[in-house]
Design an enzyme around this catalytic site. Structure first.
Site, PDB file in Angstrom:
ATOM      1  N   TYR A   4      -1.329  -0.172  10.449  1.00  0.00           N
ATOM      2  CA  TYR A   4      -1.650  -0.783   9.154  1.00  0.00           C
ATOM      3  C   TYR A   4      -0.477  -0.634   8.182  1.00  0.00           C
ATOM      4  O   TYR A   4       0.006  -1.606   7.593  1.00  0.00           O
ATOM      5  CB  TYR A   4      -2.913  -0.141   8.560  1.00  0.00           C
ATOM      6  CG  TYR A   4      -3.099  -0.480   7.101  1.00  0.00           C
ATOM      7  CD1 TYR A   4      -3.442  -1.768   6.706  1.00  0.00           C
ATOM      8  CD2 TYR A   4      -2.878   0.481   6.102  1.00  0.00           C
ATOM      9  CE1 TYR A   4      -3.571  -2.089   5.356  1.00  0.00           C
ATOM     10  CE2 TYR A   4      -2.999   0.162   4.766  1.00  0.00           C
ATOM     11  CZ  TYR A   4      -3.348  -1.118   4.405  1.00  0.00           C
ATOM     12  OH  TYR A   4      -3.456  -1.434   3.069  1.00  0.00           O
ATOM     13  N   SER A   9       0.835  -1.206   0.000  1.00  0.00           N
ATOM     14  CA  SER A   9       0.000   0.000   0.000  1.00  0.00           C
ATOM     15  C   SER A   9       0.864   1.248   0.000  1.00  0.00           C
ATOM     16  O   SER A   9       1.976   1.253   0.545  1.00  0.00           O
ATOM     17  CB  SER A   9      -0.852  -0.012   1.272  1.00  0.00           C
ATOM     18  OG  SER A   9      -1.459   1.243   1.468  1.00  0.00           O
ATOM     19  N   LYS A  43       2.236  -3.452   6.431  1.00  0.00           N
ATOM     20  CA  LYS A  43       2.493  -3.599   4.990  1.00  0.00           C
ATOM     21  C   LYS A  43       3.995  -3.504   4.706  1.00  0.00           C
ATOM     22  O   LYS A  43       4.541  -4.253   3.890  1.00  0.00           O
ATOM     23  CB  LYS A  43       1.705  -2.560   4.191  1.00  0.00           C
ATOM     24  CG  LYS A  43       0.216  -2.856   4.123  1.00  0.00           C
ATOM     25  CD  LYS A  43      -0.035  -4.154   3.348  1.00  0.00           C
ATOM     26  CE  LYS A  43      -1.469  -4.603   3.365  1.00  0.00           C
ATOM     27  NZ  LYS A  43      -1.699  -5.875   2.676  1.00  0.00           N
TER      28      LYS A  43
HETATM   29  C1  UD1 Z   1      -6.549   5.548   2.755  1.00  0.00           C
HETATM   30  C2  UD1 Z   1      -5.732   5.034   3.890  1.00  0.00           C
HETATM   31  C3  UD1 Z   1      -4.346   4.752   3.396  1.00  0.00           C
HETATM   32  C4  UD1 Z   1      -4.369   3.822   2.197  1.00  0.00           C
HETATM   33  C5  UD1 Z   1      -5.222   4.468   1.124  1.00  0.00           C
HETATM   34  C6  UD1 Z   1      -5.336   3.616  -0.092  1.00  0.00           C
HETATM   35  C7  UD1 Z   1      -6.676   6.203   5.860  1.00  0.00           C
HETATM   36  C8  UD1 Z   1      -6.424   7.261   6.885  1.00  0.00           C
HETATM   37  N1  UD1 Z   1      -5.682   6.041   4.938  1.00  0.00           N
HETATM   38  O1  UD1 Z   1      -5.959   6.746   2.349  1.00  0.00           O
HETATM   39  O2  UD1 Z   1      -3.583   4.170   4.403  1.00  0.00           O
HETATM   40  O3  UD1 Z   1      -3.077   3.662   1.697  1.00  0.00           O
HETATM   41  O4  UD1 Z   1      -6.524   4.686   1.659  1.00  0.00           O
HETATM   42  O5  UD1 Z   1      -6.053   2.466   0.222  1.00  0.00           O
HETATM   43  O6  UD1 Z   1      -7.688   5.533   5.845  1.00  0.00           O
HETATM   44  N2  UD1 Z   1     -11.978  12.633   2.538  1.00  0.00           N
HETATM   45  C9  UD1 Z   1     -12.881  13.678   2.737  1.00  0.00           C
HETATM   46  N3  UD1 Z   1     -14.151  13.366   3.090  1.00  0.00           N
HETATM   47  C10 UD1 Z   1     -14.588  12.084   3.269  1.00  0.00           C
HETATM   48  C11 UD1 Z   1     -13.650  11.025   3.084  1.00  0.00           C
HETATM   49  C12 UD1 Z   1     -12.345  11.337   2.725  1.00  0.00           C
HETATM   50  O7  UD1 Z   1     -12.529  14.848   2.581  1.00  0.00           O
HETATM   51  O8  UD1 Z   1     -15.773  11.902   3.608  1.00  0.00           O
HETATM   52  C13 UD1 Z   1     -10.614  12.958   2.060  1.00  0.00           C
HETATM   53  C14 UD1 Z   1      -9.465  12.522   2.945  1.00  0.00           C
HETATM   54  O9  UD1 Z   1      -9.175  13.489   3.915  1.00  0.00           O
HETATM   55  C15 UD1 Z   1      -8.358  12.353   1.891  1.00  0.00           C
HETATM   56  C16 UD1 Z   1      -9.111  11.878   0.638  1.00  0.00           C
HETATM   57  O10 UD1 Z   1     -10.465  12.263   0.845  1.00  0.00           O
HETATM   58  O11 UD1 Z   1      -7.769  13.588   1.581  1.00  0.00           O
HETATM   59  C17 UD1 Z   1      -9.058  10.377   0.436  1.00  0.00           C
HETATM   60  O12 UD1 Z   1      -9.467   9.738   1.640  1.00  0.00           O
HETATM   61  P1  UD1 Z   1      -9.615   8.151   1.765  1.00  0.00           P
HETATM   62  O13 UD1 Z   1     -10.417   7.612   0.655  1.00  0.00           O
HETATM   63  O14 UD1 Z   1     -10.077   7.880   3.158  1.00  0.00           O
HETATM   64  O15 UD1 Z   1      -8.145   7.595   1.534  1.00  0.00           O
HETATM   65  P2  UD1 Z   1      -6.760   8.063   2.192  1.00  0.00           P
HETATM   66  O16 UD1 Z   1      -6.985   8.670   3.513  1.00  0.00           O
HETATM   67  O17 UD1 Z   1      -5.985   8.815   1.164  1.00  0.00           O
END
Ligand code: UD1
Length: 326
Positions: A141, A117, A145
């Site tokens: 997590y 990841s 990995k």
């Molecule tokens: C998540 C995992 C990361 C993993 C990646 C790929 C977490 C903290 N991190 O990353 O370890 O490598 O997936 O599988 O879970 N966001 C919003 N609103 C929402 C949901 C998300 O603004 O309702 C934003 C988050 O702040 C981020 C982006 O959307 O900037 C993506 O979020 P998310 O899909 O949760 O993935 P990551 O946090 O990047």
């Protein structure tokens, strides 16, 4: 040649199984069905229910199906949960892998592809993350990995097992609606859920040092990711002793706000998001350099963010028909 796909009944695993079948590869799935769904699998792919911690059962499957390669996706993958339950994550993701590798080397399996990841990089301070960017995971997590990559590489060096670790960036979309992600843990399904409930989707922070202030990620279509597995599996087969590490992304950053705009356009909901404080631990910007796999294997993502959102939406509406707009 038969590939054992651990976690093959999961969201990503089932896409890998399908892509392998389309490429003419024989597979057998090994899954404890804790989150996997048997109905995701094609009828002619055998499913063996079991845990990678069960050494005897793993050994029986490897011998019984004459397995010559393993694609290992079975793992726990929720960052927040890993903070609460680190010992559980280390047991499932690290000890589960160690037991599997022991059985794999005892059985004389030739190739091993490990699902890693972008979480191994933590909070990278570079515009494009290459495979040489230092790995500083920020959660148990991510640690499991990275430790997994070490275990895989060390085993390869000691035994000649051909190995590869694929560092997935942000996976989204579905190759067909019935294969869609059923979990609501990432941006796209979290926004779908809010819209379906009649609530405003949330932007976790708009004060990041990015052009529109929201977090930037590299989103990759799960069908492209699955094709990357096929390309790497084939490369391993023809390169005994290989030791490969690849980023799997598109090399293109998309902000949360840009994602929200595209989601509104695809779903027909026109709901302004609300801005909440940053989620602790979220990095401002994580974008892959996807050059290494393009140069070495000729693999490149084909689908864009619109494809990801529209295919994910079809899957969402299949499970939540009330979400559909006329
Ligand atoms: C998540 C995992 C990361 C993993 C990646 C790929 C977490 C903290 N991190 O990353 O370890 O490598 O997936 O599988 O879970 N966001 C919003 N609103 C929402 C949901 C998300 O603004 O309702 C934003 C988050 O702040 C981020 C982006 O959307 O900037 C993506 O979020 P998310 O899909 O949760 O993935 P990551 O946090 O990047």
């Amino acid at each position: 040649m038969t590939w054992l796909i651990t976690g093959g009944a999961g969201y990503i695993g089932a896409h890998v199984v399908r892509a392998m079948a389309e490429a003419g590869e024989r597979t057998v799935v090994y899954d404890d069905l804790s989150t996997g769904i048997a109905a995701r699998l094609p009828e002619d792919v055998p499913l063996v229910e079991g845990s990678t911690l069960d050494a005897e059962r793993v050994a029986r499957v490897l011998a019984g199906h004459e397995v010559t390669g393993v694609v290992h996706l079975a793992a726990k993958k929720q960052v927040g949960e890993s903070v609460e339950l680190p010992l559980h994550y280390y047991r499932q993701n690290v000890e589960g892998l160690r037991v599997l590798l022991e059985a794999v080397t005892d059985a004389g399996v030739a190739s091993f592809l490990f699902s890693s990841s972008a979480a191994v990089y933590g909070m990278p301070d570079v515009e494009l993350v290459t495979e040489e960017t230092p790995c500083v995971p920020m959660s148990p997590y991510g640690e499991t990995k990275l430790a997994g990559e070490w275990l895989v590489r060390a085993t390869g060096r000691a035994t000649g097992l051909a190995t590869a670790s694929l560092r997935y960036f942000n996976v989204a979309g579905a190759a067909s609606p019935e294969l869609a992600d059923t979990g609501v843990f990432n941006l796209v399904p979290m926004v779908f859920e809010k819209l379906t409930e009649g609530a405003a989707p949330r932007i976790f922070g708009d004060d990041y040092p990015t052009p529109d202030g929201t977090g930037i990620r590299d989103y990759i279509h799960v069908a492209d990711l699955a094709d990357a597995h096929v390309a790497v599996a084939r490369a391993l087969r023809s390169a005994p002793g290989a030791d490969l590490t690849f980023n799997i992304g598109r090399g293109e950053g998309v902000s949360v706000r840009e994602m929200m705009d595209q989601i509104n356009a695809v779903t027909g909901y026109d709901r302004a998001p609300t801005v909440t404080p940053r989620r602790p631990g979220d990095p401002p910007c994580v974008v892959a350099s996807a050059d290494r796999i393009a140069t070495e294997l000729g693999w490149k993502a084909r689908h864009d963010v619109h494809d990801m959102i529209s295919s994910a939406w079809e899957g969402w509406v299949r499970l939540h028909p009330e979400a559909a707009r006329a």
